[in-house]
Design an enzyme around this catalytic site. Structure first.
Site, PDB file in Angstrom:
ATOM      1  N   ASP A 142      -4.044  14.740  -2.094  1.00 56.31           N
ATOM      2  CA  ASP A 142      -4.760  13.497  -2.334  1.00 56.31           C
ATOM      3  C   ASP A 142      -6.145  13.680  -1.741  1.00 56.31           C
ATOM      4  O   ASP A 142      -6.500  14.785  -1.315  1.00 56.31           O
ATOM      5  CB  ASP A 142      -4.006  12.292  -1.739  1.00 56.31           C
ATOM      6  CG  ASP A 142      -4.234  11.022  -2.558  1.00 56.31           C
ATOM      7  OD1 ASP A 142      -5.368  10.504  -2.519  1.00 56.31           O
ATOM      8  OD2 ASP A 142      -3.303  10.567  -3.242  1.00 56.31           O
ATOM      9  N   HIS A 193      -8.767  10.437  -6.520  1.00 57.66           N
ATOM     10  CA  HIS A 193      -8.065  10.831  -5.297  1.00 57.66           C
ATOM     11  C   HIS A 193      -8.238  12.309  -5.007  1.00 57.66           C
ATOM     12  O   HIS A 193      -7.290  12.992  -4.624  1.00 57.66           O
ATOM     13  CB  HIS A 193      -6.568  10.507  -5.404  1.00 57.66           C
ATOM     14  CG  HIS A 193      -6.280   9.036  -5.357  1.00 57.66           C
ATOM     15  ND1 HIS A 193      -6.138   8.334  -4.190  1.00 57.66           N
ATOM     16  CD2 HIS A 193      -6.133   8.121  -6.354  1.00 57.66           C
ATOM     17  CE1 HIS A 193      -5.892   7.052  -4.465  1.00 57.66           C
ATOM     18  NE2 HIS A 193      -5.897   6.891  -5.763  1.00 57.66           N
ATOM     19  N   GLU A 195      -6.241   5.269 -10.425  1.00 56.96           N
ATOM     20  CA  GLU A 195      -7.279   4.598  -9.645  1.00 56.96           C
ATOM     21  C   GLU A 195      -8.652   5.270  -9.664  1.00 56.96           C
ATOM     22  O   GLU A 195      -9.241   5.520  -8.623  1.00 56.96           O
ATOM     23  CB  GLU A 195      -6.813   4.439  -8.192  1.00 56.96           C
ATOM     24  CG  GLU A 195      -5.616   3.532  -8.063  1.00 56.96           C
ATOM     25  CD  GLU A 195      -5.299   3.188  -6.613  1.00 56.96           C
ATOM     26  OE1 GLU A 195      -5.093   1.999  -6.353  1.00 56.96           O
ATOM     27  OE2 GLU A 195      -5.265   4.089  -5.764  1.00 56.96           O
TER      28      GLU A 195
END
Ligand SMILES: *[C@@H]1O[C@H](CO)[C@@H](O)[C@H](O)[C@H]1NC(C)=O
Ligand SMILES: *[C@@H]1O[C@H](CO)[C@@H](O)[C@H](O)[C@H]1NC(C)=O
Ligand SMILES: *[C@@H]1O[C@H](CO)[C@@H](O)[C@H](O)[C@H]1NC(C)=O
Ligand SMILES: CC(=O)N[C@H]1CO[C@H](CO)[C@@H](O)[C@@H]1O
Length: 628
Positions: free
Chosen positions: A234, A287, A358
């Site tokens: 991440d 990410h 995201e």
């Protein structure tokens, strides 16, 4: 001595002459018990079956587990209104003092001496030893223990046989002394409702040593879950070794917090030996700051920005620290090719998860190259930009026959940057807005894995982790809107809702905490047509690791993941169509004790009083309160 030891650890014990039904979790699809009483199981019983790298180890492991565990149920269900007195251990000691005192003796294993009424061999028969551990492999099995003391597990594949062995290890139990016993005859026919059943663990926000991962895989296998979705990387850290670019692990939290390629292979082997597929995830292009930036700074944009929670309209990330792959920069794809190519070769599973959650459009404003990309394409929007990523990355990802990709739903359903043309063979992982998104994805023709945050996120309800959060500094509940205040004044209640610390989420965006009853109760195909429901291939619970590491992982995942296990294996309804959450109670409470006994530090979910007094802790007297 033996008895007082038993009493001291508070175990229930049953007389040998009583029925000793156990309560395996997940509940098998079909299980027929007799109530003729238990048959002894030889202390030297063996499991015999075809020689096979996975199965031969599983026979040994299962037999050793049963002999070591000698489980005596910590609780079992009883009908609601009739509460029998709590069984007294002293009673059964008196009953059969000299019956099986010598249960460890070799004589004891002489079947003919006992008229054949002793189970000493469990035969495993597998029709096909070759079917690989991949999505859709047949996992069905049957298990029989006959009155004549014959034990048989039959399956089509190795993977079904492993589930049969898991069930066996829950059926044979201790007799409260040195011996083993099993109710008989028993006939089980069993197969999962869903093919994809797993947990997602994030090993980037905090690192997990291999032993912690192995413990999760053990518990997955015991629970008949079959997917370990490994969210390896991440933006916060890069813990996986990439030989071509060794500097990537400079962004591991420490040189010891790295998964070498040997480690990765060991995890895959550990999973395969237990029927658990390891599906890796390298999160891209969101990410992604750590690791990537060590190789080519230009492949990552906005990594050096303030994440900008203060100015939410221009935030570059939903959480610290920012950083996304620069979609417009050609070098990004060279790097993806290197990283994905090596990672892909480490994982035999056909499914590889490539993230896509995201994305923040403002992050790209930090990239001159991205701004030039838009300037060169008047009228292009962020969907075109997303599509540009897919068009360049998908040919890299589809690197071998049979390869299937998995992505977070955002690539199709996000407001900010959905792509325009996402291939329908990509498996979508739904996490927002419950069945609404499950339905939308299925209706578009995607296979769906359900991980709805409102039901299946295990990290929720622990408050917030971001620091310098002055929202915690309200010492008094802030005033409520007049109408709400009025309603609570008229109706005296100690539960006045306010905004944050008083009845609110307390900083956890997905509060409240999801209990096992919440998880088990999730009807994730509700409102879907039959055709849409058929596109749902399974579900995962997810543990994002902002506030988790090896010290707490067992307690956060278990026994809650076991509730998902049964939901996906045999469902959450009984034969009459009623939700059987209440029936699961005894099963999951006992299973939690078992997990702890087996070394997985599953969280307590009730006071022990509730184990010992079935139904005394029910919220409603009405046993059908969950409805249909
Ligand atoms: C088992 O018991 C039978 C009958 O009592 C006896 O003939 C036989 O020798 C025993 N076998 C073993 C291995 O002890
Ligand atoms: C960010 O970049 C996009 C695309 O060029 C542009 O439309 C937008 O106005 C920029 N945002 C800001 C705040 O400058
Ligand atoms: C979420 O789902 C509900 C239906 O359950 C729907 O009414 C609502 O519009 C959805 N919200 C979003 C943001 O998609
Ligand atoms: C003012 C107000 O909202 N009062 C509520 C009190 O509770 C009853 C039901 O218990 C409501 O009907 C009232 O509206």
């Amino acid at each position: 001595m033996k008895l007082s030891l038993c009493a001291a650890i508070g175990l229930l014990a049953l007389t040998v002459s009583e029925a000793v039904k156990t309560n395996p979790l997940p509940a098998p699809v079909k299980i027929n018990w007799a109530s003729t009483g238990a048959v002894k199981v030889s202390n030297n019983f063996r499991i015999v079956g075809p020689r096979h790298d996975v199965l031969s180890a599983a026979y040994q492991r299962t037999a050793a587990l049963i002999k070591e565990e000698r489980w005596i149920p910590a609780t079992w269900d009883t009908p609601f209104p009739e509460f029998p007195p709590f069984p007294k251990l002293s009673k059964r000691g008196d009953d059969d003092e000299d019956d099986d005192e010598d249960s460890d003796d070799v004589d004891d294993d002489n079947e003919s001496a006992k008229g054949g009424r002793q189970l000493s061999t469990i035969n495993v028969e597998v029709a096909d030893l070759k079917t690989d551990l991949q999505m859709g492999a047949d996992e069905s099995y049957t298990l029989d223990i006959t009155a004549a003391g014959q034990g048989t597990i039959k399956s089509k594949t190795v993977w079904g046989a492993l589930h049969g062995l898991s069930t066996l290890a829950q059926l044979i139990q201790g007799d409260g002394r040195k011996g083993l016993q099993v109710e008989q005859p028993v006939h089980i026919e069993d197969a999962p409702k869903y093919t994809h059943r797993g947990i997602m663990l994030d090993t980037a926000r905090n690192f997990y040593p291999l032993q912690a991962i192995y413990r999760q895989i053990d518990a997955l296998a015991w629970s008949k879950l079959n997917v370990f979705h490994w969210h390896i990387t991440d933006t916060q850290s890069w813990p996986i070794e990439i030989k071509k670019h060794p500097q990537m692990t400079k962004d591991a939290y420490s040189p010891r917090k790295v998964y070498t390629q040997k480690d990765v292979q060991a995890v895959v082997r550990y999973g395969r030996a237990r029927g658990v597929r390891v599906i890796p995830e390298i999160d891209m292009p969101g990410h992604s700051s750590s690791g990537w930036q060590q190789v080519d700074k230009k492949a990552v944009t906005c990594a050096d920005s303030w994440w900008d929670n203060d100015g939410w309209t221009h935030h570059s990330a939903v959480q610290p620290n920012p950083g996304q792959l620069d979609i417009s920069y050609p070098g990004t794809y060279d790097l993806i090719k290197d990283v994905y190519g090596e990672a892909s070769a480490l994982f035999p599973d056909n499914v590889f998860h490539v993230g896509y959650d995201e994305l923040n459009t403002y992050c790209f404003n930090y990239s001159q190259s991205a701004m030039d990309w838009f300037k060169a394409r008047p009228g292009a929007d962020y969907s075109d930009f997303s599509q540009y990523f897919l068009d360049n990355a998908l040919p890299i990802f589809y690197d071998r026959p049979g390869r299937r990709l998995m992505m977070w739903e955002d690539v199709v359903l996000s407001h900010g940057m959905p792509a325009k043309n996402v291939p329908k063979d990509i498996i979508m992982q739904a996490w927002n807005n419950g069945t609404d998104h499950v339905q939308k994805l299925a209706a578009q023709g995607y296979d769906v894995v359900v991980t709805s945050a409102d039901f299946l996120y295990l990290d929720c309800g622990n408050g917030g982790y971001v620091t310098n959060d002055a929202r915690y500094n309200f010492n008094e509940p802030p005033p409520l809107p007049a109408a709400i205040s009025q309603a609570f004044d008229d109706n005296k209640s100690e539960y006045k809702p306010t905004t944050f610390n008083y009845g609110g989420p307390g900083g956890s965006w997905c509060a409240p905490y999801k209990t096992w009853q919440r998880i088990y109760g999730y009807d994730f195909t509700k409102g879907l047509s039959a055709e849409e429901a058929a596109k749902v291939i399974g579900a995962e619970v997810a543990l994002w690791s902002e506030q988790s590491d090896a010290t707490v992982v067992d307690a956060k995942v278990w026994p809650r993941a076991a509730a998902l296990a049964e939901l996906l294996w045999s469902g959450n309804r009984n034969a009459d169509g009623f939700k059987r959450t209440t029936e699961l109670t005894a099963r999951i409470l006992d299973y939690r004790e078992r997990l702890v006994g087996r070394g997985v530090l599953a969280a307590p979910v009730v006071p022990e009083y509730c184990l010992k007094n079935p139904h005394h802790c029910d919220f409603y007297r009405d046993q059908t309160a969950f409805g249909k």
